[in-house]
Enzyme design. Structure first.
Site, mmCIF file in Angstrom:
data_model
loop_
_atom_site.group_PDB
_atom_site.id
_atom_site.type_symbol
_atom_site.label_atom_id
_atom_site.label_comp_id
_atom_site.label_asym_id
_atom_site.label_seq_id
_atom_site.Cartn_x
_atom_site.Cartn_y
_atom_site.Cartn_z
ATOM 1 N N THR A 48 0.826 -1.211 0.000
ATOM 2 C CA THR A 48 0.000 0.000 0.000
ATOM 3 C C THR A 48 0.856 1.256 0.000
ATOM 4 O O THR A 48 0.565 2.229 -0.712
ATOM 5 C CB THR A 48 -0.918 0.002 1.231
ATOM 6 O OG1 THR A 48 -1.632 -1.226 1.296
ATOM 7 C CG2 THR A 48 -1.917 1.149 1.163
ATOM 8 N N TYR A 111 -13.483 -3.212 -0.284
ATOM 9 C CA TYR A 111 -14.756 -2.746 -0.839
ATOM 10 C C TYR A 111 -15.864 -3.796 -0.795
ATOM 11 O O TYR A 111 -16.961 -3.504 -0.331
ATOM 12 C CB TYR A 111 -14.597 -2.232 -2.281
ATOM 13 C CG TYR A 111 -15.888 -1.622 -2.822
ATOM 14 C CD1 TYR A 111 -16.297 -0.363 -2.411
ATOM 15 C CD2 TYR A 111 -16.697 -2.325 -3.709
ATOM 16 C CE1 TYR A 111 -17.492 0.179 -2.873
ATOM 17 C CE2 TYR A 111 -17.890 -1.786 -4.174
ATOM 18 C CZ TYR A 111 -18.274 -0.540 -3.760
ATOM 19 O OH TYR A 111 -19.452 -0.003 -4.213
ATOM 20 N N TYR A 137 -2.446 -9.786 5.391
ATOM 21 C CA TYR A 137 -2.394 -8.368 5.744
ATOM 22 C C TYR A 137 -3.797 -7.906 6.097
ATOM 23 O O TYR A 137 -4.679 -7.848 5.245
ATOM 24 C CB TYR A 137 -1.828 -7.568 4.565
ATOM 25 C CG TYR A 137 -1.636 -6.083 4.799
ATOM 26 C CD1 TYR A 137 -1.691 -5.513 6.074
ATOM 27 C CD2 TYR A 137 -1.377 -5.242 3.721
ATOM 28 C CE1 TYR A 137 -1.498 -4.162 6.265
ATOM 29 C CE2 TYR A 137 -1.174 -3.872 3.906
ATOM 30 C CZ TYR A 137 -1.239 -3.347 5.176
ATOM 31 O OH TYR A 137 -1.063 -1.995 5.360
ATOM 32 N N ARG A 142 -8.467 0.589 5.889
ATOM 33 C CA ARG A 142 -8.368 0.829 4.449
ATOM 34 C C ARG A 142 -9.314 -0.063 3.640
ATOM 35 O O ARG A 142 -9.788 0.346 2.589
ATOM 36 C CB ARG A 142 -6.930 0.593 3.968
ATOM 37 C CG ARG A 142 -5.963 1.717 4.299
ATOM 38 C CD ARG A 142 -4.596 1.432 3.705
ATOM 39 N NE ARG A 142 -3.645 2.497 3.984
ATOM 40 C CZ ARG A 142 -3.393 3.508 3.165
ATOM 41 N NH1 ARG A 142 -4.034 3.605 2.026
ATOM 42 N NH2 ARG A 142 -2.496 4.416 3.487
ATOM 43 N N LYS A 166 0.472 -9.560 8.955
ATOM 44 C CA LYS A 166 0.736 -8.157 9.258
ATOM 45 C C LYS A 166 -0.564 -7.594 9.795
ATOM 46 O O LYS A 166 -1.539 -7.447 9.060
ATOM 47 C CB LYS A 166 1.199 -7.401 8.010
ATOM 48 C CG LYS A 166 1.433 -5.905 8.253
ATOM 49 C CD LYS A 166 1.759 -5.169 6.962
ATOM 50 C CE LYS A 166 1.917 -3.678 7.223
ATOM 51 N NZ LYS A 166 2.141 -2.907 5.959
ATOM 52 N N ILE A 208 6.304 -4.253 10.152
ATOM 53 C CA ILE A 208 6.549 -3.806 8.784
ATOM 54 C C ILE A 208 6.305 -2.309 8.819
ATOM 55 O O ILE A 208 5.171 -1.855 8.932
ATOM 56 C CB ILE A 208 5.657 -4.530 7.763
ATOM 57 C CG1 ILE A 208 6.042 -6.012 7.718
ATOM 58 C CG2 ILE A 208 5.814 -3.904 6.375
ATOM 59 C CD1 ILE A 208 5.181 -6.859 6.796
#
Length: 296
Positions: A48, A111, A137, A142, A166, A208
């Site tokens: 990202t 989404y 992840y 987000r 993550k 990370i």
């Protein structure tokens, strides 16, 4: 499977652009060298933070090869590879040259907001298609969907090719639950710079980091101290970094980290729309914090 290479400080690498929005390969190569020389343990490319949604699919392989050549196996390399259409992600995994890549990082679908069962099946399909290990992840801020601790641990138990998560949910109780119930060797990695020490206090395996693009030595040293159990020493370093880390995310990521790198003279302060550079007040704030806490 040896997962120890994904302990410590990883870096979510940015993508430097020139004023004409082309790739600044020289700045990228220099940044990679600085990050590795700063003691970081591995690099994550095309995540990202790399503004990957603005990088054309036809360019991603070329950029990944440039990064791979510059890293030159000096540290492990992870490639971001995710999406919200399972079939497309599987196809991309199968057709991407993953030689020289140590793992892929795959984000929860965004989404479409799948159920927990949908997330489970999505990641099982990716793991079964991938020739390299998979790092999950989870970043609900987000993507709009939170992968629960139960789903993460179910995937970790059922699919040997899924080796880590993550975790950027910001939910310490959820992260703690994953750490408590994970299988042996499964790594739990902080996805939030600000929560790194809280996650590691609970048995997490590192971070990370976005901030390590600009401050690799300090982030790496902090994580090393925490891994050795010296949380007082790690907190001393975090005390110098805390305000700067907060500023990096005031206007979103990678807006803040690109502002910091531009202040330090390492890149041009260019982002691709719909992202825009930091405002002048934030630029001045970041510059002040870098000087005040001697973060260069």
């Amino acid at each position: 499977m040896d997962t120890s290479k994904f302990r410590g400080a990883g870096v979510a690498l940015i993508t430097p652009f020139k004023q004409d929005l082309s790739y600044d390969i020289a700045a990228m190569e220099s940044l990679i060298d600085t990050i590795i020389d700063g003691g970081t343990d591995y690099i994550v490319a095309l995540g990202t933070t790399a503004e990957t949604p603005t990088i054309k699919p036809t360019d991603r392989g070329r950029i990944l090869n440039i990064i791979k050549q510059r890293v030159a196996s000096r540290v492990p390399l992870v490639a971001g590879l995710g999406g919200n259409c399972t079939a497309e992600v599987v196809e991309y995994v199968e057709h991407t040259d993953l030689s020289g890549i140590d793992a892929i990082l795959s984000v929860t679908p965004y989404y479409n907001k799948p159920s927990q069962e949908g997330l489970y099946r999505h990641f099982r399909a990716i793991a079964e298609a991938s020739p390299v290990p998979v790092i999950l992840y989870n970043i609900p801020g987000r993507t709009g969907v939170n992968m629960t601790a139960e789903t993460t641990c179910r995937l970790a138990a059922d699919e040997p090719n899924i080796i880590a998560v993550k975790e950027a949910s910001g939910k310490i109780d959820q992260i703690e639950q994953i750490i408590r119930n994970r299988p042996d060797g499964f790594r739990v990695i902080s996805g939030d710079d600000s929560l790194t020490l809280e996650v590691m206090r609970r048995g997490g395996d590192g971070v990370i980091s976005v901030a390590a693009n600009a401050f690799p030595q300090m982030v790496s040293r902090m994580v090393d101290l925490a891994a050795a159990g010296d949380f007082d020493g790690a907190e001393t370093i975090m005390g110098r970094l805390r305000e700067a880390i907060g500023a990096l995310f005031e206007q979103g990521n990678p807006t803040g980290i690109k502002a910091a790198l531009a202040v330090m003279g390492r890149i041009e302060n260019v982002l691709r729309l719909p992202l825009v550079p930091a405002t002048e007040p934030l630029m001045k704030k970041i510059e002040k914090l870098i000087a005040e806490y001697d973060l260069r």
